[in-house]
Design an enzyme around this catalytic site. Structure first.
Site, PDB file in Angstrom:
ATOM      1  N   CYS A   1      -5.221   0.795   6.392  1.00  0.00           N
ATOM      2  CA  CYS A   1      -5.536   2.233   6.357  1.00  0.00           C
ATOM      3  C   CYS A   1      -6.799   2.564   5.566  1.00  0.00           C
ATOM      4  CB  CYS A   1      -4.342   3.021   5.828  1.00  0.00           C
ATOM      5  SG  CYS A   1      -4.004   2.779   4.075  1.00  0.00           S
TER       6      CYS A   1
ATOM      7  N   CYS B   1      -7.098  -1.331   1.355  1.00  0.00           N
ATOM      8  CA  CYS B   1      -6.053  -1.779   2.269  1.00  0.00           C
ATOM      9  C   CYS B   1      -6.702  -2.030   3.629  1.00  0.00           C
ATOM     10  CB  CYS B   1      -4.974  -0.711   2.386  1.00  0.00           C
ATOM     11  SG  CYS B   1      -3.760  -1.034   3.683  1.00  0.00           S
TER      12      CYS B   1
ATOM     13  N   CYS C   1       0.391   3.167   3.639  1.00  0.00           N
ATOM     14  CA  CYS C   1       0.842   2.642   4.933  1.00  0.00           C
ATOM     15  C   CYS C   1       1.867   1.517   4.819  1.00  0.00           C
ATOM     16  CB  CYS C   1      -0.350   2.171   5.766  1.00  0.00           C
ATOM     17  SG  CYS C   1      -1.100   0.638   5.150  1.00  0.00           S
TER      18      CYS C   1
ATOM     19  N   CYS D   1      -7.704  -5.777 -10.025  1.00  0.00           N
ATOM     20  CA  CYS D   1      -7.330  -4.700 -10.938  1.00  0.00           C
ATOM     21  C   CYS D   1      -7.025  -3.466 -10.094  1.00  0.00           C
ATOM     22  CB  CYS D   1      -8.491  -4.468 -11.903  1.00  0.00           C
ATOM     23  SG  CYS D   1      -8.121  -3.342 -13.234  1.00  0.00           S
TER      24      CYS D   1
ATOM     25  N   CYS E   1       0.855  -1.181   0.000  1.00  0.00           N
ATOM     26  CA  CYS E   1       0.000   0.000   0.000  1.00  0.00           C
ATOM     27  C   CYS E   1       0.896   1.237   0.000  1.00  0.00           C
ATOM     28  CB  CYS E   1      -0.898  -0.015   1.243  1.00  0.00           C
ATOM     29  SG  CYS E   1      -1.871   1.493   1.438  1.00  0.00           S
TER      30      CYS E   1
END
Length: 172
Positions: free
Chosen positions: A140, A137, A91, A160, A88
């Site tokens: 976060c 995510c 984070c 995707c 991510c």
């Protein structure tokens, strides 16, 4: 329906509604959030909009916090073929491995599975006049992209992802 049955049914509904609002009674009711409510040890990162704006580029903020989409074929990660991890961008929680990346022909980095199922969270997205499954995510809550059921074996899934929502960490 006679009056007695009506009153009995009403009392049951009122009792159920009251029970569902009692915090201790949540364990008695079936979960509607599934695995995402448990988070399996992933500590949440919570920031204000202003804090995210300081940490992310304007494009990242638009995509990751306001659920935007980058233009197809605009991400250098779409053509990334090195070994490593896609984390991510907000984070740094590992989300996808290069071993599950494939060329979907869509113009966005695509994967057939996350690194760990608990690292991503999925929710229904009814925007743009269609129903899709949004991928976020788990740490976060950053919008990463969508998952579709037209991917390759072994899962048949196509995650995707917006490249700007990912950070590539090369395997050493």
């Amino acid at each position: 329906m006679n009056r007695r049955n009506f009153l009995s049914s009403s009392l049951v509904l009122v009792a159920f509604a009251a029970l569902s609002r009692v915090s201790g009674a949540k364990s008695l009711l079936p979960s509607t959030q599934g695995e995402s409510s448990k988070q399996k040890g992933i500590e949440k990162v919570i920031k204000t909009g202003a804090e995210w704006k300081q940490l992310l580029t304007p494009e990242q903020y638009n995509i990751m916090r306001q659920k935007g989409t980058e233009a197809a074929y605009s991400s250098p990660l779409n053509d990334m073929h090195e070994k490593g991890t896609f984390a991510c961008a907000a984070c740094e929680l590992p989300l996808f491995s290069s071993t599950t990346k494939f060329d979907s022909g869509t113009g966005w980095p695509s994967f057939w599975a996350p690194i760990k199922k608990q690292n991503v969270r999925e929710q229904v997205d009814n925007s743009l006049g269609m129903t899709r499954t949004e991928v976020l995510c788990a740490r976060c809550d950053a919008h990463s992209g969508h998952v579709f059921d037209d991917g390759p074996k072994p899962t048949g899934l196509r995650y995707c992802m917006n490249g700007v929502a990912l950070k590539f960490v090369k395997k050493v």
